[in-house]
Scaffold this motif. Structure first.
Motif, mmCIF file in Angstrom:
data_model
loop_
_atom_site.group_PDB
_atom_site.id
_atom_site.type_symbol
_atom_site.label_atom_id
_atom_site.label_comp_id
_atom_site.label_asym_id
_atom_site.label_seq_id
_atom_site.Cartn_x
_atom_site.Cartn_y
_atom_site.Cartn_z
ATOM 1 N N UNK A 118 0.829 -1.040 0.038
ATOM 2 C CA UNK A 118 -0.061 0.212 0.000
ATOM 3 C C UNK A 118 0.800 1.256 -0.002
ATOM 4 N N UNK A 119 1.911 1.316 0.871
ATOM 5 C CA UNK A 119 3.023 2.315 0.807
ATOM 6 C C UNK A 119 3.433 2.620 -0.455
ATOM 7 N N UNK A 120 3.954 1.641 -1.022
ATOM 8 C CA UNK A 120 4.430 1.743 -2.527
ATOM 9 C C UNK A 120 3.443 2.136 -3.789
ATOM 10 N N UNK A 121 2.320 1.597 -3.534
ATOM 11 C CA UNK A 121 1.294 2.264 -4.256
ATOM 12 C C UNK A 121 1.116 3.811 -4.200
ATOM 13 N N UNK A 122 0.804 4.176 -2.677
ATOM 14 C CA UNK A 122 0.599 5.606 -2.487
ATOM 15 C C UNK A 122 1.814 6.476 -2.908
ATOM 16 N N UNK A 123 2.997 6.009 -2.569
ATOM 17 C CA UNK A 123 4.237 6.645 -3.164
ATOM 18 C C UNK A 123 4.340 7.097 -4.620
ATOM 19 N N UNK A 124 3.907 5.921 -5.575
ATOM 20 C CA UNK A 124 3.929 5.880 -6.668
ATOM 21 C C UNK A 124 2.970 6.914 -7.416
ATOM 22 N N UNK A 125 1.759 6.890 -6.867
ATOM 23 C CA UNK A 125 0.834 7.904 -7.422
ATOM 24 C C UNK A 125 0.892 9.007 -6.850
ATOM 25 N N UNK A 126 1.663 9.216 -5.713
ATOM 26 C CA UNK A 126 1.709 10.502 -4.836
ATOM 27 C C UNK A 126 0.617 11.067 -4.396
ATOM 28 N N UNK A 127 -0.489 10.295 -4.193
ATOM 29 C CA UNK A 127 -1.901 10.669 -3.799
ATOM 30 C C UNK A 127 -2.395 9.622 -2.879
ATOM 31 N N UNK A 128 -3.263 10.097 -2.135
ATOM 32 C CA UNK A 128 -3.950 8.993 -1.191
ATOM 33 C C UNK A 128 -4.927 7.853 -1.799
ATOM 34 N N UNK A 129 -5.211 6.774 -1.283
ATOM 35 C CA UNK A 129 -5.468 5.710 -1.878
ATOM 36 C C UNK A 129 -7.021 5.456 -1.070
ATOM 37 N N UNK A 130 -8.076 5.191 -2.029
ATOM 38 C CA UNK A 130 -9.284 4.967 -1.292
ATOM 39 C C UNK A 130 -9.056 3.653 -0.955
ATOM 40 N N UNK A 131 -9.640 3.018 0.222
ATOM 41 C CA UNK A 131 -9.889 1.726 0.727
ATOM 42 C C UNK A 131 -10.936 1.447 1.266
ATOM 43 N N UNK A 132 -11.706 0.712 0.662
ATOM 44 C CA UNK A 132 -13.075 0.030 1.026
ATOM 45 C C UNK A 132 -13.256 -1.402 1.022
ATOM 46 N N UNK A 133 -13.508 -2.233 2.148
ATOM 47 C CA UNK A 133 -13.480 -3.651 2.132
ATOM 48 C C UNK A 133 -14.057 -4.131 0.632
ATOM 49 N N UNK A 134 -13.623 -5.497 0.090
ATOM 50 C CA UNK A 134 -13.873 -5.991 -1.019
ATOM 51 C C UNK A 134 -15.093 -6.700 -0.915
ATOM 52 N N UNK A 135 -16.287 -6.115 -0.528
ATOM 53 C CA UNK A 135 -17.462 -6.867 -0.398
ATOM 54 C C UNK A 135 -18.644 -6.031 -0.994
ATOM 55 N N UNK A 136 -19.707 -6.891 -1.316
ATOM 56 C CA UNK A 136 -20.895 -5.984 -1.698
ATOM 57 C C UNK A 136 -21.417 -5.412 -0.707
ATOM 58 N N UNK A 137 -21.964 -4.232 -0.540
ATOM 59 C CA UNK A 137 -22.421 -3.530 0.400
ATOM 60 C C UNK A 137 -23.405 -4.421 1.239
ATOM 61 N N UNK A 138 -23.153 -4.451 2.664
ATOM 62 C CA UNK A 138 -23.955 -5.283 3.573
ATOM 63 C C UNK A 138 -23.780 -6.667 3.590
ATOM 64 N N UNK A 139 -22.601 -7.420 2.779
ATOM 65 C CA UNK A 139 -22.334 -8.558 2.800
ATOM 66 C C UNK A 139 -21.113 -8.716 3.754
#
Length: 187
Positions: A118-139
């Motif tokens: 995650x740190x590498x991704x953020x550093x490479x794009x130089x912006x924060x990263x959205x993070x939401x759980x990988x599930x359908x809402x409510x599941x």
């Protein structure tokens, strides 16, 4: 481009407005560049979630966090430095972030990630990263890649091909630090 990608290809995709399925320091997440409103909307569509719900944003450091928080109480430095588990802090009056990320009250949950990918991704794009759980809402939240709903796998643009066999932990703890510097435990 192949859907399963390495960290460099994932970062290039994020820069170009792509959505990503990726392991975080807590659970598998769906994410995008936190400054890209079209990508944020696509994440809402993938999760089949109400656009009124806020997101958690990952940053790579306290220095990056300070660029997005107007009032950064001193207690937050201690909370971030001394917590042993992933901790998301909800801040009032964020700045430099799209409204699509914010809760109805204008607050935002931000976590300084300790996950190296995650740190590498953020550093490479130089912006924060959205993070939401990988599930359908409510599941239920997926704790490993094999539990992720096929509709999510087919809907995201890219899948970070890292740690796909690992059993993830649990969602982060969440606290809210109000403008009066009171701390409230949410989860």
């Amino acid at each position: 481009m192949e859907k399963k990608v390495n960290i460099h290809e994932a970062a290039e995709g994020l820069k170009n407005g792509k959505t990503i399925l990726y392991p975080t320091d807590t659970v598998w997440g769906i994410g995008c560049d936190a400054s890209n409103e079209e990508a944020i909307q696509k994440v809402n569509e993938i999760k089949n979630r109400d656009g009124e719900k806020s997101f958690i944003v990952l940053v790579d450091s306290v220095a990056m966090l300070e660029r997005y928080v107007t009032d950064f109480p001193d207690v937050c430095y201690d909370l971030i430095d001394f917590t042993e588990e992933p901790l998301t802090i909800i801040y009032d009056q964020p700045r430099n972030l799209p409204k699509a990320l914010l809760a109805k009250d204008g607050s935002i949950g931000i976590r300084v990630t300790n996950d190296m990918n995650c740190k590498k991704l953020i550093q490479k794009i130089r912006k924060p990263l959205v993070s939401t759980s990988a599930n359908i809402s409510g599941k239920p939240t997926a704790t490993q890649f094999d539990e992720i709903d096929e509709s999510i796998i087919s809907s995201v643009d890219l899948i970070l091909n890292e740690r796909t066999k690992e059993v993830m932990r649990k969602p982060s703890s969440i606290i809210k630090v109000g403008s009066n510097h009171n701390v409230k435990v949410i989860r």
